[in-house]
Design a protein around this motif. Structure first.
Motif, PDB file in Angstrom:
ATOM      1  N   GLY A   1       0.746  -1.327  -0.266  1.00 21.82           N
ATOM      2  CA  GLY A   1       0.473  -0.328  -0.216  1.00 21.82           C
ATOM      3  C   GLY A   1       0.746   1.163   0.049  1.00 21.82           C
ATOM      4  O   GLY A   1       2.028   1.469   0.438  1.00 21.82           O
ATOM      5  N   MET A   2       0.739   2.331  -0.548  1.00 23.01           N
ATOM      6  CA  MET A   2       1.382   3.548  -0.436  1.00 23.01           C
ATOM      7  C   MET A   2      -0.482   4.967  -0.013  1.00 23.01           C
ATOM      8  O   MET A   2      -1.168   4.845   0.128  1.00 23.01           O
ATOM      9  N   PRO A   3       0.480   4.795   1.554  1.00 19.72           N
ATOM     10  CA  PRO A   3      -0.169   6.405   2.658  1.00 19.72           C
ATOM     11  C   PRO A   3      -1.192   7.205   1.496  1.00 19.72           C
ATOM     12  O   PRO A   3      -0.394   7.513   0.591  1.00 19.72           O
ATOM     13  N   PHE A   4      -2.283   7.572   1.057  1.00 19.20           N
ATOM     14  CA  PHE A   4      -3.308   8.083   0.905  1.00 19.20           C
ATOM     15  C   PHE A   4      -3.646   9.173   1.821  1.00 19.20           C
ATOM     16  O   PHE A   4      -3.058  10.512   2.239  1.00 19.20           O
ATOM     17  N   ASN A   5      -4.959   8.829   2.200  1.00 16.76           N
ATOM     18  CA  ASN A   5      -5.583  10.442   2.446  1.00 16.76           C
ATOM     19  C   ASN A   5      -5.915   9.598   3.867  1.00 16.76           C
ATOM     20  O   ASN A   5      -5.862   8.580   4.789  1.00 16.76           O
ATOM     21  N   LYS A   6      -5.171  10.180   4.850  1.00 15.64           N
ATOM     22  CA  LYS A   6      -4.908   9.885   6.430  1.00 15.64           C
ATOM     23  C   LYS A   6      -5.543  10.990   7.348  1.00 15.64           C
ATOM     24  O   LYS A   6      -5.243  12.044   7.254  1.00 15.64           O
ATOM     25  N   SER A   7      -5.578  10.379   9.263  1.00 20.16           N
ATOM     26  CA  SER A   7      -5.822  11.378   9.889  1.00 20.16           C
ATOM     27  C   SER A   7      -5.473  10.697  11.434  1.00 20.16           C
ATOM     28  O   SER A   7      -5.673   9.250  11.382  1.00 20.16           O
ATOM     29  N   VAL A   8      -5.071  11.369  12.188  1.00 20.49           N
ATOM     30  CA  VAL A   8      -4.990  10.831  13.463  1.00 20.49           C
ATOM     31  C   VAL A   8      -6.433  11.595  14.275  1.00 20.49           C
ATOM     32  O   VAL A   8      -6.833  12.725  13.840  1.00 20.49           O
ATOM     33  N   GLU A   9      -6.517  10.691  16.151  1.00 27.31           N
ATOM     34  CA  GLU A   9      -7.423  11.455  16.935  1.00 27.31           C
ATOM     35  C   GLU A   9      -6.399  12.857  17.512  1.00 27.31           C
ATOM     36  O   GLU A   9      -5.729  12.736  18.306  1.00 27.31           O
TER      37      GLU A   9
END
Length: 426
Positions: free
Chosen positions: A155-163
């Motif tokens: 996989g290639m990271p794309f749309n990420k979020s954290v809390e």
């Protein structure tokens, strides 16, 4: 739940196909085609809606302008679960799979171990098509690791979020409450607000109960995997922290509302932990009624969510190269800053994450602090049932917490253990 049962059945069916001779994990490293000599079209199964869909379309048009021989067909497929289901159902006819698809690594476990996905490492390390090395990609190492299956970079990271923690700045100032930096401080602050408001304002809550549990267990020194004893001491400690607060009145769960942004906007709850990607909805809901703040999640670990991009082996050599160039474009510093500011997702690119044009934006508040929220990232392992179990924890915990005031919590935890264990073994 019907969707999960369906995809679980499909997983079993797909696994059977793989064992029948489709697996090719031991093939030699992918040979990378370095030039696109004629017009090449790639398809992208995605789950983007609203502002995210609009921005994805805009970035794609920009990519096509810069790469006139590559055409990208954006094909919306519904949720990540919908994409997972369709991918698994299409494994029997791999030529009908897209070039790339969006989702969690755990959702792509079956096609990964079955040899249907492309190992992206040769593309990343190619000096013409990629960056020459993983380090040169500038993609956050923890996010790259989270997009792996059995140690392979599928996989290639794309749309990420954290809390992050959203809090009512106006209320905090009114009651003299300090912004919490630990879970113990969060509990104390929640109790103080609840009491000082005459029990009219609930102190705090967590939007994502699955993330609450996984992060809590990691803070207790345990990874989110099948080795967890849901009825064990560490698990009980994590669950009781929340349940005790609900019984006392200073904590709440979203329940049927699904998200705590609405009670936050109506000042029914003073603070809550949720995705950094949701800040635009928080801001929109407040309509200037009070001042809000955004700070780090009050814990040691923070689990990133959001999707990665995966490439399928059935594609031609030219399509694979075209697809990787598109992935590389989406993960670039310029694209990630533009994407993050428009959508609320966090940059996967290290340089973008710390760039002043992102950190000092006045449109939303989270960019100023998310780089600190990402100091100790934790990815749940990408195993066959990890993502399914993770999702189901939300329902298990909601069942426990919604009855915390009227029933014995330890008995509810014991009952929840049976479902938790069966999820890992399905």
């Amino acid at each position: 739940m019907k969707l999960f049962k369906t995809t679980a059945i499909l997983s079993v069916a797909a696994a059977g196909l793989l064992l029948a001779g489709c697996s090719n994990n031991n093939q030699k490293a992918e040979k990378v085609q370095t030039k696109i000599s004629k017009t090449t079209t790639i398809t992208f199964w995605n789950a983007m809606v609203g502002p995210s869909q609009t921005k994805l379309e805009s970035l794609t048009k920009q990519f096509e302008k810069e790469n006139p021989k590559i055409k990208v067909k954006l094909q919306y497929q519904g949720t990540y679960e919908d994409i997972r289901s369709k991918v698994l159902n299409t494994l029997q006819s791999p030529n009908n799979l897209p070039t790339i698809a969006q989702g969690y690594a755990g959702y792509f476990y079956t096609p990964a171990v079955g040899g249907y996905l492309v190992d992206l490492k040769p593309y990343i390390e190619n000096s013409t098509v990629g960056w020459g090395s993983v380090k040169n990609s500038k993609i956050l190492p923890d996010l790259l690791k989270g997009a792996q299956v059995k140690g392979v970079q599928y996989g290639m990271p794309f749309n990420k979020s954290v809390e992050v923690l959203y809090y009512n700045k106006t209320l905090f100032n009114k009651y003299g409450v300090k912004v919490p930096k630990t879970m113990a401080q969060m509990k104390a602050a929640a109790e103080k607000i609840y009491k000082k408001s005459g029990k009219k304002v609930v102190g705090a809550g967590f939007d994502n109960l699955s993330a609450y549990y996984a992060n809590g267990m990691k803070d207790e020194g345990q990874n989110f995997d099948e080795k967890i004893d849901f009825n064990g001491a560490a698990s009980k400690k994590v669950i009781h922290y929340y349940a005790d607060g609900i019984k006392a009145g200073y904590f709440m769960i979203a329940g049927s509302q699904k998200y705590l942004s609405a009670p936050f906007a109506s000042q029914q709850v003073a603070m809550y932990v949720s995705s950094s990607a949701g800040e635009s909805f928080v801001k929109q809901g407040l309509k200037g009624k009070f001042s809000y703040g955004v700070t780090n999640r009050p814990s040691t670990y923070n689990m990133p969510r959001g999707a990665d991009l995966f490439m399928f082996k059935h594609a031609s050599a030219a399509q694979k190269t075209a697809a990787f160039k598109y992935m590389k474009f989406l993960a670039s510093k310029k694209s990630q800053i533009s994407w993050a500011k428009a959508t609320g997702y966090v940059p996967v690119n290290e340089d973008a994450l710390t760039d002043p044009s992102y950190t000092k934006t006045t449109e939303i508040k989270s960019p100023a602090i998310v780089q600190y929220s990402m100091k100790h990232l934790y990815n749940i392992p990408s195993s066959k049932n990890s993502e399914y179990t993770f999702r189901d924890v939300n329902a298990i915990l909601e069942n426990i917490l919604s009855q915390a005031k009227t029933k014995n919590v330890d008995s509810l935890i014991k009952a929840g253990k049976a479902k938790f264990d069966s999820d890992w073994k399905q």
